[in-house]
Every structure is written in C-alpha cells, then in structure tokens.
Design a protein around this motif. Structure first.
Motif, PDB file in Angstrom:
ATOM      1  N   GLU A  59      -9.755 -50.879 -20.004  1.00 50.46           N
ATOM      2  CA  GLU A  59      -8.315 -50.468 -20.054  1.00 50.46           C
ATOM      3  C   GLU A  59      -7.256 -51.235 -19.473  1.00 50.46           C
ATOM      4  N   ALA A  60      -7.661 -51.868 -18.367  1.00 50.78           N
ATOM      5  CA  ALA A  60      -6.808 -52.496 -17.635  1.00 50.78           C
ATOM      6  C   ALA A  60      -6.487 -53.947 -18.168  1.00 50.78           C
ATOM      7  N   ARG A  61      -7.358 -54.446 -18.976  1.00 47.98           N
ATOM      8  CA  ARG A  61      -7.293 -55.819 -19.831  1.00 47.98           C
ATOM      9  C   ARG A  61      -6.577 -55.581 -20.842  1.00 47.98           C
ATOM     10  N   ASP A  62      -6.138 -54.480 -21.397  1.00 46.46           N
ATOM     11  CA  ASP A  62      -5.225 -54.366 -22.635  1.00 46.46           C
ATOM     12  C   ASP A  62      -3.975 -55.103 -22.397  1.00 46.46           C
ATOM     13  N   PRO A  63      -3.661 -56.083 -23.249  1.00 44.24           N
ATOM     14  CA  PRO A  63      -2.330 -56.642 -23.323  1.00 44.24           C
ATOM     15  C   PRO A  63      -1.249 -56.089 -23.644  1.00 44.24           C
ATOM     16  N   LEU A  64      -0.203 -56.354 -22.805  1.00 44.30           N
ATOM     17  CA  LEU A  64       1.328 -55.563 -23.167  1.00 44.30           C
ATOM     18  C   LEU A  64       1.917 -56.025 -24.389  1.00 44.30           C
ATOM     19  N   LEU A  65       2.060 -57.225 -24.538  1.00 46.53           N
ATOM     20  CA  LEU A  65       2.686 -57.843 -25.879  1.00 46.53           C
ATOM     21  C   LEU A  65       1.344 -57.954 -26.919  1.00 46.53           C
ATOM     22  N   ILE A 125      10.809 -74.441 -15.128  1.00 51.31           N
ATOM     23  CA  ILE A 125      10.348 -73.071 -15.233  1.00 51.31           C
ATOM     24  C   ILE A 125      10.474 -72.875 -16.737  1.00 51.31           C
ATOM     25  N   LEU A 126      11.142 -73.380 -17.588  1.00 49.36           N
ATOM     26  CA  LEU A 126      11.110 -73.099 -18.862  1.00 49.36           C
ATOM     27  C   LEU A 126       9.770 -73.401 -19.567  1.00 49.36           C
ATOM     28  N   MET A 127       9.248 -74.417 -19.126  1.00 48.58           N
ATOM     29  CA  MET A 127       8.039 -74.805 -19.456  1.00 48.58           C
ATOM     30  C   MET A 127       6.522 -73.918 -19.176  1.00 48.58           C
ATOM     31  N   ILE A 128       6.937 -73.557 -18.090  1.00 43.86           N
ATOM     32  CA  ILE A 128       5.768 -72.581 -17.222  1.00 43.86           C
ATOM     33  C   ILE A 128       6.027 -71.057 -18.272  1.00 43.86           C
ATOM     34  N   GLY A 129       7.276 -70.623 -18.428  1.00 39.33           N
ATOM     35  CA  GLY A 129       7.737 -69.483 -19.076  1.00 39.33           C
ATOM     36  C   GLY A 129       7.048 -69.565 -20.459  1.00 39.33           C
ATOM     37  N   THR A 130       7.310 -70.598 -21.185  1.00 43.10           N
ATOM     38  CA  THR A 130       6.966 -70.655 -22.647  1.00 43.10           C
ATOM     39  C   THR A 130       5.413 -70.721 -22.623  1.00 43.10           C
ATOM     40  N   VAL A 131       4.770 -71.290 -21.680  1.00 45.41           N
ATOM     41  CA  VAL A 131       3.077 -71.355 -21.601  1.00 45.41           C
ATOM     42  C   VAL A 131       2.728 -69.963 -21.259  1.00 45.41           C
ATOM     43  N   LEU A 132       3.212 -69.295 -20.577  1.00 53.16           N
ATOM     44  CA  LEU A 132       2.945 -67.953 -20.071  1.00 53.16           C
ATOM     45  C   LEU A 132       3.040 -66.890 -21.227  1.00 53.16           C
ATOM     46  N   LEU A 133       4.159 -67.209 -21.921  1.00 53.95           N
ATOM     47  CA  LEU A 133       4.560 -66.084 -23.123  1.00 53.95           C
ATOM     48  C   LEU A 133       3.503 -66.681 -24.355  1.00 53.95           C
ATOM     49  N   VAL A 134       3.024 -67.776 -24.567  1.00 56.18           N
ATOM     50  CA  VAL A 134       2.138 -68.157 -25.574  1.00 56.18           C
ATOM     51  C   VAL A 134       0.846 -67.635 -25.213  1.00 56.18           C
ATOM     52  N   LEU A 135       0.388 -67.567 -23.738  1.00 56.59           N
ATOM     53  CA  LEU A 135      -0.880 -67.323 -23.766  1.00 56.59           C
ATOM     54  C   LEU A 135      -0.961 -65.739 -23.897  1.00 56.59           C
ATOM     55  N   ASN A 136       0.097 -65.002 -23.529  1.00 56.86           N
ATOM     56  CA  ASN A 136       0.073 -63.624 -23.529  1.00 56.86           C
ATOM     57  C   ASN A 136       0.155 -63.182 -25.045  1.00 56.86           C
ATOM     58  N   VAL A 137       0.802 -63.788 -25.902  1.00 56.77           N
ATOM     59  CA  VAL A 137       0.731 -63.623 -27.544  1.00 56.77           C
ATOM     60  C   VAL A 137      -0.706 -63.919 -27.815  1.00 56.77           C
ATOM     61  N   ILE A 138      -1.205 -65.029 -27.605  1.00 48.13           N
ATOM     62  CA  ILE A 138      -2.594 -65.175 -28.056  1.00 48.13           C
ATOM     63  C   ILE A 138      -3.549 -64.280 -27.527  1.00 48.13           C
ATOM     64  N   LEU A 139      -3.513 -63.521 -26.384  1.00 47.77           N
ATOM     65  CA  LEU A 139      -4.241 -62.560 -25.850  1.00 47.77           C
ATOM     66  C   LEU A 139      -4.115 -61.343 -26.653  1.00 47.77           C
ATOM     67  N   GLY A 140      -2.803 -61.076 -26.953  1.00 48.53           N
ATOM     68  CA  GLY A 140      -2.546 -59.833 -27.688  1.00 48.53           C
ATOM     69  C   GLY A 140      -3.208 -60.129 -29.189  1.00 48.53           C
ATOM     70  N   LEU A 141      -2.990 -61.155 -29.771  1.00 44.47           N
ATOM     71  CA  LEU A 141      -3.436 -61.435 -31.253  1.00 44.47           C
ATOM     72  C   LEU A 141      -4.967 -61.271 -31.041  1.00 44.47           C
TER      73      LEU A 141
END
Length: 479
Positions: free
Chosen positions: A104-110, A455-471
């Motif tokens: 349950e804790a591993r469920d992605p937000l996005l 910061i933009l590069m870090i944020g972009t990578v972070l978002l992409v990883l979360n989207v891949i995780l959710g998908l």
C-alpha cells in the motif's frame, strides 16, 4: 487492451487523411482549417482563435485592477508554497516505492489515466469534461492575470492530445519579457492558483451537498439504489429507488455504511429449534465441484443446505435442507451456546468466500443473498439521497453531482501538482525561473541560469520517474 492499438490506429488514419487531402490541393479543406483555426497532426487536433480576446479583456475590466493584482499576488504565495510541497510529494512517492516493502505504501501518487484500462468507459464523460473544465479555468487564470498586467493576448486555443483534452493561452512574448519578476509570477502562478480554488470550492460543495439538494432530496433514511447492473445477483429483487435499511441485521444509514458492512461481513449461523429439525434432516448429501456440501436435491431456489458443527442425534444427522427465508429470520449465532432453550446453531454450507445474509429494504420482502459480498458493490450504485418527487431521472442527480465534483477535485489537484514542479515545458519552469530572479537578483545572471537549469533537469527527471512508476503500476494491475 484493445485501446493500445485502436487509439494509435485512429490517429494515424486521421493524420494520413489530412496529409493526403492537403497534397491533392483541396483548397476548400485548407480554407476550412484556416477559417476555424484548426490544425491536425499525429495524435493532436488543435483549435486556435483570437475572436474571444475582447471578451477576456472585458471580463478583466469588470474588476478593479488593484483587486485583480491583489488576488493574483495571493496566487503567487500559494504557487511558491506548492513548489517544495509538490517536489516533496514526488520524492516521498519515489522513495516509498524503492525502500518500503508495504504494497500500500508503494502505491504511486501520479497514475496515468487510461480509458478502458484503469478508467471504466462508464466514467469517461466525467473524466473528459472535468479535465477540460480544469484546463480551461487554469488558462483563464493566466489570461486574466496577463490582461491585468497590460500583456496582450494573441489568442487562445483548445486541443485534444491522444486521449486528453486541454487548453492554452498565447501571450505576446515581448510584452511578457518587459515585466518585472513579480508581475511575471502573478501571470505564471495564476493557473495553479485557480486549480487550488477549484479544489477548495468543490470540497465546500461536497460538504454542503445535503443542504444544496435539500429542496429536492432528503438524506435521513437508508441508502438509495440509483443504478443496478443487469448481471447483478439481486437484479430482480432491487430496483432503482429501493431504500436499503439494513444488511445482515446491521442498520444502513448511508452508502458508506453499506460499503463498510459488505467489506467486513462474516458468516454466522442461525438458531433453530432442535425438535423441529428431526423431520428435516437429509441423508442425500453430495459434494460440489468447489468442495461445498449440498443436501437439497429439489433444486428449489428457496431452499438451502445448512449443517451443524456436530451430530445432533447420531453421526449422520447433521445436514438439513431448510427454507432460507424462514430459517434466516431467527437469531444469529456462532455456536449452540449462543442460542436460547432447546435450540441449536446451524451454519449455511458455503465456500470460504461466499456469504448468506439478508438485505432489508423499504416496501418489499427482505432479499436473501448468497455469494461474494463484493458482487453487490460492483453491480449496485447507491446514493445517500432520496428524491422528494418520485421521478426516475432524479435518482441519478445526486450521484452524478457527487461524482463530477470528485473528478473535478482529482483533475484540478493533478494539474496543480504537475504545474508546480519545476519541469521543462510546464508552468513550473516559468514559475521557478521568475522566483529565482526575484529572490536571487543580486546573483549574476550566469549563476541564476545554471541554478535554474539544474533544478529544472532534476524536477523533470523526478516527474518522468513518477509517471513511469504510475504507468507500470497500472499495467501490472491489468495484466
């Protein structure tokens, strides 16, 4: 998973038709596209116009400019607060997935919304309408904020990308570049600010829904059926408008009670007079394919096999074929000691997942249900509101309203988070860049540019990883 090939095929066909018609020199087609501001490409249809610019200006002029600037200054504060919060949420989600062993804790937000995969087709209209409304109000914030800062609007547009609708505002770039960093922040944060307001208004509307619907509905008694599937096991017993009062003897005051009772219901026995059972025991016992003992040979829908945990008179007299409706009206029990006098406790012969219980509702006999309780949840939709006027369409209004508000909260929250993260090509890029110029204006332009890019590069990578995780989570659940 037919969506995976149908959607790309449709877009490919549209792109090919568009290209072929243009190459063959169909002037009418080109004029049609130009006249209505339409453009077609692979995976995207766009509408662009400047005909509503004067309406946006008139709408903005309706409010004093000082009020608008104060309103959007509050939006700047909210937008800046959301930057670390949204980044923190994404980092926490990614860390939980990597470190935690709790599923349950591993469920992605996005989680990407894929119609037909993790979005039922019956909910598609809610999704499309609410994401469009959230996007349009988001862009309206940018447009009004721009007008309040004397920035010219070149045009506005709507688009449909693959399976998702959206909107955009085309601002005059030279006008924006002449603004100071605070003025830029008012414009760039306006979209996120409006999404936050949408969430707040919808939450308030949900809280006040009983009072809003009070003239037409009452919510004082039971849970009301406002939809039932034809494949429901109780399709012939409950109808739209049925008011459910209890499940297995436990009172139901709302659909939340209904769900809670279905999720935790356990099988118990029923008390029966021992002397009356002497004539009812059966020796004709068989074992079903699922391993359940069956003792009713007449295949009557009203009779059911019950058993005692121990023989009552001799080693064979422990199975009884009884009328389920009459027998289940008795006292509940776990064992014979729970029963009064010379009564015994009999349990229904069921597999480990099934349950037998009564559903009490207004105006008719109790429903005797046998099966998995979650089948009821999947095939019956309920509302807490009963219409004062007995019209079929009225039963669906509270459910539709509530579902719409919940979707609007979800879509607007997602847009607020996505556009708060410092990410290339989203609002977060311009918000963070303007924030760096505001708070670190004493630093050299080179240092500010490097800080912003990093910061933009870090944020972009972070978002992409979360989207891949959710998908990945969505595809794993549906395979």
């Amino acid at each position: 998973m037919w969506v995976a090939w149908t959607v790309p095929a449709v877009w490919l066909l549209l792109a090919v038709i568009d290209r072929v018609v243009k190459r063959k020199g169909r002037q009418r087609y080109r004029l049609f596209l130009e006249r209505y501001g339409l453009s077609v490409s692979l995976g995207r249809i766009q509408f662009y116009t400047n005909r509503v610019n004067h309406l946006l200006v008139r709408f903005s002029d309706f409010f004093p400019r000082r009020w608008l600037q104060a309103w959007f200054t509050v939006g700047v504060v909210i937008g800046l607060v959301l930057i670390p919060l949204s980044v923190g949420v994404l980092v926490f989600t990614l860390r939980s997935f990597i470190v935690s062993s709790d599923e349950e804790a591993r469920d992605p937000l996005l989680v990407p919304v894929l119609p037909g995969v993790n979005l039922p087709w019956s909910q598609l209209v809610y999704f499309l309408v609410t994401i469009a409304v959230s996007g349009v109000l988001h862009e309206l914030g940018h447009a009004v904020a721009a007008v309040s800062e004397n920035v010219h609007i070149d045009g506005v547009g709507l688009f449909f990308f693959v399976m998702y609708p959206g909107a955009f505002v085309d601002l005059h770039t030279q006008h924006v570049t002449t603004l100071n960093s605070i003025q830029k922040l008012r414009i760039f944060c306006a979209g996120v600010w409006h999404n936050v307001i949408i969430v707040f208004v919808c939450l308030l509307a949900l809280y006040c829904l009983p009072w809003i619907l009070f003239p037409l509905f009452t919510s004082t008694q039971g849970a009301v059926v406002n939809g039932i599937s034809k494949n429901s096991p109780v399709y012939n017993n409950l109808v739209v408008g049925s008011v459910i009062l209890s499940v297995d003897g436990q009172s139901v005051h709302s659909k939340a009670d209904w769900m809670a009772l279905l999720s935790k219901i356990s099988q118990h026995g029923f008390c029966a007079n021992k002397s009356s059972l002497k004539r009812m025991y059966t020796r004709a016992v068989s074992l079903s394919l699922s391993g359940v003992v069956e003792c009713c040979q007449n295949e009557s829908l009203s009779d059911f096999c019950f058993h005692s945990s121990e023989p009552l008179w001799d080693t064979k007299k422990r199975y009884f074929c009884l009328n389920a409706r009459k027998f289940t009206a008795g006292l509940h029990c776990k064992q014979t000691s729970d029963c009064l006098g010379k009564s015994v406790c009999l349990h229904p012969s069921l597999d480990s997942e099934s349950r037998l219980f009564r559903i009490s509702h207004v105006g008719s006999k109790d429903v005797i249900f046998v099966g998995h309780p979650m089948l009821l949840h999947q095939t019956i939709s309920l509302t807490d509101y009963r219409p004062r006027i007995n019209l079929f369409a009225f039963y669906r209004l509270p459910g539709v309203t509530e579902t719409f508000l919940l979707y609007l909260i979800s879509m607007s929250s997602a847009l607020a988070i996505l556009n708060s993260v410092p990410v290339y090509y989203l609002d977060g890029q311009w918000i963070f860049s303007a924030a760096v110029d505001t708070f670190f204006k004493d630093w050299s332009e080179e240092i500010r540019t490097k800080l912003t890019s990093g910061i933009l590069m870090i944020g972009t990578v972070l978002l992409v990883l979360n989207v891949i995780l959710g998908l990945t989570a969505v595809l794993n659940v549906n395979t």
